[in-house]
Design a protein around this motif. Structure first.
Motif, PDB file in Angstrom:
ATOM      1  N   GLN A  61     103.489  25.319 -32.731  1.00 56.02           N
ATOM      2  CA  GLN A  61     103.586  26.610 -33.409  1.00 56.02           C
ATOM      3  C   GLN A  61     102.500  27.585 -32.976  1.00 56.02           C
ATOM      4  OE1 GLN A  61     103.577  25.398 -37.514  1.00 56.02           O
ATOM      5  NE2 GLN A  61     105.816  25.196 -37.620  1.00 56.02           N
ATOM      6  N   VAL A  62     101.333  27.089 -32.580  1.00 55.06           N
ATOM      7  CA  VAL A  62     100.260  27.992 -32.154  1.00 55.06           C
ATOM      8  C   VAL A  62     100.347  28.305 -30.663  1.00 55.06           C
ATOM      9  CG1 VAL A  62      98.701  27.242 -33.974  1.00 55.06           C
ATOM     10  CG2 VAL A  62      98.648  26.068 -31.775  1.00 55.06           C
ATOM     11  N   GLY A  63     101.394  27.795 -29.998  1.00 56.32           N
ATOM     12  CA  GLY A  63     101.638  28.162 -28.612  1.00 56.32           C
ATOM     13  C   GLY A  63     100.898  27.353 -27.577  1.00 56.32           C
ATOM     14  N   LEU A  64     100.490  26.129 -27.916  1.00 54.26           N
ATOM     15  CA  LEU A  64      99.804  25.278 -26.944  1.00 54.26           C
ATOM     16  C   LEU A  64     100.816  24.407 -26.213  1.00 54.26           C
ATOM     17  CD1 LEU A  64      96.637  24.146 -28.963  1.00 54.26           C
ATOM     18  CD2 LEU A  64      96.760  25.828 -27.112  1.00 54.26           C
ATOM     19  N   ASN A  65     100.687  24.359 -24.907  1.00 53.47           N
ATOM     20  CA  ASN A  65     101.608  23.598 -24.074  1.00 53.47           C
ATOM     21  C   ASN A  65     100.845  22.587 -23.222  1.00 53.47           C
ATOM     22  OD1 ASN A  65     103.969  25.150 -24.858  1.00 53.47           O
ATOM     23  ND2 ASN A  65     103.097  26.814 -23.632  1.00 53.47           N
ATOM     24  N   HIS A  66     101.601  21.735 -22.572  1.00 53.43           N
ATOM     25  CA  HIS A  66     101.023  20.692 -21.722  1.00 53.43           C
ATOM     26  C   HIS A  66     100.145  21.303 -20.629  1.00 53.43           C
ATOM     27  CE1 HIS A  66     100.729  16.869 -19.635  1.00 53.43           C
ATOM     28  NE2 HIS A  66     101.117  17.463 -18.514  1.00 53.43           N
ATOM     29  N   GLY A  67      98.874  20.826 -20.534  1.00 48.51           N
ATOM     30  CA  GLY A  67      97.959  21.291 -19.500  1.00 48.51           C
ATOM     31  C   GLY A  67      97.112  22.484 -19.882  1.00 48.51           C
ATOM     32  N   ASP A  68      97.294  23.059 -21.088  1.00 53.87           N
ATOM     33  CA  ASP A  68      96.517  24.231 -21.488  1.00 53.87           C
ATOM     34  C   ASP A  68      95.036  23.890 -21.617  1.00 53.87           C
ATOM     35  OD1 ASP A  68      98.869  26.036 -23.654  1.00 53.87           O
ATOM     36  OD2 ASP A  68      98.729  25.787 -21.479  1.00 53.87           O
ATOM     37  N   LEU A  69      94.183  24.890 -21.388  1.00 57.56           N
ATOM     38  CA  LEU A  69      92.729  24.746 -21.468  1.00 57.56           C
ATOM     39  C   LEU A  69      92.214  25.463 -22.711  1.00 57.56           C
ATOM     40  CD1 LEU A  69      89.975  23.897 -20.260  1.00 57.56           C
ATOM     41  CD2 LEU A  69      89.996  26.051 -18.976  1.00 57.56           C
ATOM     42  N   LEU A  70      91.445  24.740 -23.535  1.00 57.58           N
ATOM     43  CA  LEU A  70      90.829  25.314 -24.734  1.00 57.58           C
ATOM     44  C   LEU A  70      89.329  25.416 -24.533  1.00 57.58           C
ATOM     45  CD1 LEU A  70      92.771  23.333 -27.500  1.00 57.58           C
ATOM     46  CD2 LEU A  70      93.086  25.726 -26.875  1.00 57.58           C
ATOM     47  N   PHE A  71      88.732  26.426 -25.154  1.00 55.06           N
ATOM     48  CA  PHE A  71      87.292  26.651 -25.040  1.00 55.06           C
ATOM     49  C   PHE A  71      86.640  26.374 -26.395  1.00 55.06           C
ATOM     50  CE2 PHE A  71      87.407  28.459 -20.838  1.00 55.06           C
ATOM     51  CZ  PHE A  71      88.707  28.962 -20.737  1.00 55.06           C
ATOM     52  N   LEU A  72      85.684  25.442 -26.409  1.00 60.82           N
ATOM     53  CA  LEU A  72      85.018  25.009 -27.643  1.00 60.82           C
ATOM     54  C   LEU A  72      83.696  25.745 -27.808  1.00 60.82           C
ATOM     55  CD1 LEU A  72      84.731  21.394 -28.975  1.00 60.82           C
ATOM     56  CD2 LEU A  72      82.682  22.812 -28.838  1.00 60.82           C
ATOM     57  N   THR A  73      83.483  26.308 -29.000  1.00 63.02           N
ATOM     58  CA  THR A  73      82.248  27.024 -29.307  1.00 63.02           C
ATOM     59  C   THR A  73      81.681  26.513 -30.625  1.00 63.02           C
ATOM     60  OG1 THR A  73      83.166  28.999 -28.249  1.00 63.02           O
ATOM     61  CG2 THR A  73      81.195  29.286 -29.628  1.00 63.02           C
ATOM     62  N   MET A 103     110.236  14.565 -37.501  1.00 63.13           N
ATOM     63  CA  MET A 103     110.570  14.364 -36.090  1.00 63.13           C
ATOM     64  C   MET A 103     109.285  14.400 -35.260  1.00 63.13           C
ATOM     65  SD  MET A 103     113.121  16.569 -33.665  1.00 63.13           S
ATOM     66  CE  MET A 103     113.305  16.163 -31.940  1.00 63.13           C
ATOM     67  N   VAL A 104     109.061  13.407 -34.422  1.00 61.60           N
ATOM     68  CA  VAL A 104     107.860  13.315 -33.611  1.00 61.60           C
ATOM     69  C   VAL A 104     108.040  14.131 -32.346  1.00 61.60           C
ATOM     70  CG1 VAL A 104     106.280  11.782 -32.392  1.00 61.60           C
ATOM     71  CG2 VAL A 104     107.358  11.038 -34.528  1.00 61.60           C
ATOM     72  N   GLY A 105     107.092  15.032 -32.059  1.00 63.93           N
ATOM     73  CA  GLY A 105     107.161  15.860 -30.875  1.00 63.93           C
ATOM     74  C   GLY A 105     106.763  15.085 -29.632  1.00 63.93           C
ATOM     75  N   SER A 128      98.996  23.118 -41.891  1.00 62.21           N
ATOM     76  CA  SER A 128     100.355  23.673 -41.946  1.00 62.21           C
ATOM     77  C   SER A 128     100.853  24.146 -40.580  1.00 62.21           C
ATOM     78  CB  SER A 128     100.398  24.843 -42.931  1.00 62.21           C
ATOM     79  OG  SER A 128      99.486  25.855 -42.550  1.00 62.21           O
ATOM     80  N   LYS A 129      99.973  24.309 -39.610  1.00 59.04           N
ATOM     81  CA  LYS A 129     100.370  24.788 -38.291  1.00 59.04           C
ATOM     82  C   LYS A 129     100.310  23.645 -37.290  1.00 59.04           C
ATOM     83  CE  LYS A 129      98.860  29.585 -38.906  1.00 59.04           C
ATOM     84  NZ  LYS A 129      97.991  30.666 -38.375  1.00 59.04           N
ATOM     85  N   THR A 130     101.369  23.512 -36.506  1.00 58.85           N
ATOM     86  CA  THR A 130     101.419  22.444 -35.507  1.00 58.85           C
ATOM     87  C   THR A 130     100.938  22.956 -34.152  1.00 58.85           C
ATOM     88  OG1 THR A 130     103.695  22.926 -34.842  1.00 58.85           O
ATOM     89  CG2 THR A 130     103.380  21.428 -36.717  1.00 58.85           C
ATOM     90  N   ILE A 131     100.762  22.037 -33.210  1.00 57.87           N
ATOM     91  CA  ILE A 131     100.331  22.396 -31.862  1.00 57.87           C
ATOM     92  C   ILE A 131     101.346  23.324 -31.199  1.00 57.87           C
ATOM     93  CG2 ILE A 131      99.714  21.473 -29.593  1.00 57.87           C
ATOM     94  CD1 ILE A 131      97.742  20.727 -31.762  1.00 57.87           C
ATOM     95  N   SER A 158     101.853  17.491 -33.998  1.00 57.56           N
ATOM     96  CA  SER A 158     100.628  17.269 -34.771  1.00 57.56           C
ATOM     97  C   SER A 158     100.056  18.598 -35.233  1.00 57.56           C
ATOM     98  CB  SER A 158      99.592  16.520 -33.922  1.00 57.56           C
ATOM     99  OG  SER A 158     100.069  15.263 -33.510  1.00 57.56           O
ATOM    100  N   ASP A 159      99.421  18.594 -36.412  1.00 56.30           N
ATOM    101  CA  ASP A 159      98.823  19.826 -36.899  1.00 56.30           C
ATOM    102  C   ASP A 159      97.489  20.078 -36.190  1.00 56.30           C
ATOM    103  OD1 ASP A 159      98.315  17.893 -39.793  1.00 56.30           O
ATOM    104  OD2 ASP A 159      96.736  18.358 -38.368  1.00 56.30           O
ATOM    105  N   THR A 160      97.007  21.307 -36.295  1.00 55.28           N
ATOM    106  CA  THR A 160      95.780  21.683 -35.579  1.00 55.28           C
ATOM    107  C   THR A 160      94.544  21.031 -36.177  1.00 55.28           C
ATOM    108  OG1 THR A 160      95.640  23.700 -36.924  1.00 55.28           O
ATOM    109  CG2 THR A 160      96.735  23.872 -34.785  1.00 55.28           C
ATOM    110  N   LYS A 161      94.606  20.632 -37.443  1.00 56.66           N
ATOM    111  CA  LYS A 161      93.471  19.906 -38.030  1.00 56.66           C
ATOM    112  C   LYS A 161      93.284  18.565 -37.324  1.00 56.66           C
ATOM    113  CE  LYS A 161      91.523  18.490 -42.495  1.00 56.66           C
ATOM    114  NZ  LYS A 161      91.123  17.150 -42.107  1.00 56.66           N
ATOM    115  N   THR A 162      94.405  17.904 -37.000  1.00 57.65           N
ATOM    116  CA  THR A 162      94.338  16.654 -36.243  1.00 57.65           C
ATOM    117  C   THR A 162      93.757  16.893 -34.858  1.00 57.65           C
ATOM    118  OG1 THR A 162      96.289  15.846 -37.439  1.00 57.65           O
ATOM    119  CG2 THR A 162      95.695  14.702 -35.414  1.00 57.65           C
ATOM    120  N   LEU A 163      94.084  18.039 -34.256  1.00 56.30           N
ATOM    121  CA  LEU A 163      93.520  18.394 -32.958  1.00 56.30           C
ATOM    122  C   LEU A 163      92.000  18.492 -33.036  1.00 56.30           C
ATOM    123  CD1 LEU A 163      93.732  19.398 -30.013  1.00 56.30           C
ATOM    124  CD2 LEU A 163      94.078  21.702 -30.939  1.00 56.30           C
TER     125      LEU A 163
END
Length: 641
Positions: free
Chosen positions: A67-79, A1-3, A62-65, A25-30
């Protein structure tokens, strides 16, 4: 099923960007999408939900977007990961890097086009990092465990002691002993021998720190306005005196077998056009040089380029390079250098070429030095002795040209660390009419350039200091021997003369060298059932082609095949050949009913069944595209008619 599709924001040093992704989508795709968005060369970074880095978003299949609690508009910090530098894989426009293989008084490589051809380099040497986080190359780790002492046998004339004793005539020599190096005609110290010399004093190198030269104004000075309105002794770079580098980071380049170079030269033999390629292989210990390192080349990938008889332009944003590096990593290989031709025929009947490079002309032109320095800066050498984590580079340059006997031969070089710094900081440019001379720019309102000097002996034997305007590029070069072993080695399949034709090489726009579905069918159909799939697939050009085919997407499924090739496991390779994905390819080949045309590696071809038609247009049976004319393959899916 496509989210559902959501938008995420990512904050990095390069700025904040947005990307679209589905919640399923899984987090690897992210991670991959973020890498593509920022143009990074790899996924050497971590993502967190907060600035304090307490909520990690790991890369997982194995973990989707959602499942890790990410929602529309969330901000991620890249290091970036510790000790890693995220290099851009391409530029925004398809810029070509001009590099005339045959430099002459008619060359057009002037100052301005050189600057536009080379995008700015990341400042990999400007940021200090912790030595604990530096992962050196395997060959460096191995050599660090050895003392490098050169053993000597007992001299019957000078040694008057027992077998278990020693004296000054038979005790081991240090790896940097000048007399030994001169006797064995070793021109440069190996890098590890150089480090042993630095650490051989009373303090055992306690205060040794390798720092790359910097000719930029130091940032962050607040006591005055920025350049050109102000400068001080704290931020002003010091004047530079160029020296011949006494050591080299790689001591030899060895091609596993002559077939690798002959396959590369087949393009020049067929067309007369110059050619360049990237060398893929590994670094290993070089036994003929104390604590030496050798680059062993297993294959040559030829990126997208424009060629003619006088030179070539190649593109830094070849879209396949990321896939090539991915495949090479799966095979246990890496990019160790680049190669290009500078060949002008002299007597075609004898097969001789002109001798245009040497002591009376030039060994490497200024433009080629700049290109070599650019490549070396993109491939820095990790070193635990450097406060920045990187020092110099093992990336080598190989030229195929004519020798003094008018025979085709190879020459190898590196440019010095000083040259890398001058190119990285945009201070060195080529001259217009003299390929053997470079030119250090003068300061302007846009850039401050310190004085750069070099020393040479005048007609009376005195050392004279001159400013590097112009600069003989011989001060920037380090010789690297190039060879092939007496006993050939084979990482990839080498076919005998009458056994089979190799798979065509990529990006060769001439007859008999094209890669398409017809050539894939012809390549596979020439083998009988007894030939193992491992032998057929053990070819870098074949692997890159099947991984980038549009009609069947095999890139994400090719991992087990790469593992089978790396370990030489025929069983695993045969299992992969029975997979559903490869079976689809075989069915398409069988449905095409054509064996295509196969190149022989030297410009010739083996003709197979050609389908012709007098119709003005025809419809492809595979993708239903309406093709015009009498072409034998579909313009869209490349399948035979």
């Amino acid at each position: 099923m496509v989210g559902k599709s959501i938008t995420l924001r990512v904050q990095a040093r390069e700025g904040t960007k947005r990307l679209q992704i589905t919640s399923s989508s899984d987090t690897k795709t992210l991670y991959e999408k973020i890498r593509e968005t920022y143009g990074y060369s790899c996924c050497a970074f971590t993502l967190h939900k907060d600035k304090s880095k307490s909520q990690l978003v790991s890369s997982s299949k194995s973990k989707t977007i959602g499942q890790v609690g990410l929602n529309h508009g969330d901000l991620l910090f890249l290091t970036p990961e510790d000790g890693m530098t995220l290099l851009p894989t391409n530029t925004t426009e398809p810029e070509a890097m001009d590099d005339s293989s045959h430099q002459s008084t008619e060359q057009t490589n002037n100052h301005s086009n050189n600057e536009s051809a080379l995008p700015d380099l990341p400042l990999v040497t400007q940021k200090k990092t912790s030595q604990v986080n530096i992962r050196e190359d395997d060959v460096d780790i191995e050599l660090n465990t050895k003392d490098g002492m050169i053993p000597r046998k007992k001299d019957p004339r000078s040694c008057h002691h027992g077998e278990n004793a020693g004296c000054v005539y038979c005790c081991p020599l240090p790896p940097y002993d000048e007399a030994y190096l001169k006797e064995h005609k070793i021109k440069h110290l190996s890098f590890h021998s150089y480090m042993r010399k630095l650490t051989s004093g009373v303090d055992k190198g306690k205060f040794v720190a390798l720092e790359d030269l910097s000719v930029r104004i130091k940032e962050g000075c607040t006591t005055h306005p920025p350049w050109p309105k102000g400068i001080c002794s704290k931020c002003q770079p010091s004047a530079v005196t160029l020296n011949h580098q006494v050591y080299r980071h790689v001591d030899s380049v060895m091609f596993e077998n002559s077939n690798i170079v002959e396959r590369f030269l087949s393009y020049w033999r067929s067309s007369g056009y110059q050619r360049m390629g990237l060398l893929y292989g590994n670094y290993e210990e070089h036994g003929d040089v104390p604590l030496g390192i050798r680059a062993r080349v297993a294959a040559i990938y030829e990126p997208r380029q424009d060629n003619d008889r006088d030179g070539f332009n190649f593109y830094l944003n070849d879209e396949k390079l990321a896939i090539v590096n991915e495949i090479a990593l799966g095979l246990g290989l890496r990019c160790v250098g680049w190669i290009f031709t500078d060949l002008i025929p002299e007597d075609v009947s004898k097969g001789t070429v002109k001798h245009i490079r040497g002591i009376h002309s030039f060994f490497l032109s200024a433009q080629e030095c700049i290109t070599a320095a650019y490549f070396q800066s993109l491939n820095p050498n990790p070193s635990k002795h450097s406060p920045t984590g990187y020092f110099g580079s093992k990336f080598a340059t190989v030229i195929v040209t004519g020798d003094d006997k008018n025979q085709v031969h190879m020459e190898g070089y590196q440019v010095s660390n000083q040259c890398m710094a001058l190119v990285r900081d945009r201070c060195l440019v080529p001259t217009k009419d003299a390929p053997e001379l470079g030119y250090v720019k003068e300061s302007s309102n846009e850039q401050y350039v310190p004085d750069v000097f070099y020393k040479h002996k005048d007609e009376y034997g005195n050392d004279v200091t001159k400013i590097a305007r112009p600069l003989p590029v011989e001060y920037l070069l380090v010789d690297v021997p190039v060879s092939t072993p007496k006993t050939p080695q084979t990482t990839f399949t080498v076919f005998a003369n009458e056994e089979a034709k190799p798979f065509p090489v990529e990006n060769r726009p001439i007859a008999g060298h094209l890669q398409d579905f017809n050539s894939l069918a012809a390549y596979l159909n020439q083998f009988d059932e007894k030939t193992s799939f491992l032998k057929k697939a053990c070819d870098l050009h074949f692997l890159v082609f099947i991984a980038t085919m549009e009609i069947v997407h095999l890139r994400e499924y090719i991992g087990p095949l790469l593992e089978a090739i790396r370990t030489g496991d025929e069983g695993k390779a045969n299992d992969w050949a029975k997979s559903e994905h490869w079976a689809t390819v075989e069915q398409l080949i069988a449905a095409s009913g054509s064996s295509g045309v196969m190149t022989d590696g030297a410009g010739g071809s083996t003709h197979a069944q050609n389908i012709s038609s007098n119709q003005a247009s025809w419809t492809c049976a595979h993708c239903t595209y309406h093709n015009m004319g009498n072409s034998t393959s579909c313009e869209v899916c490349q399948l035979p008619r």
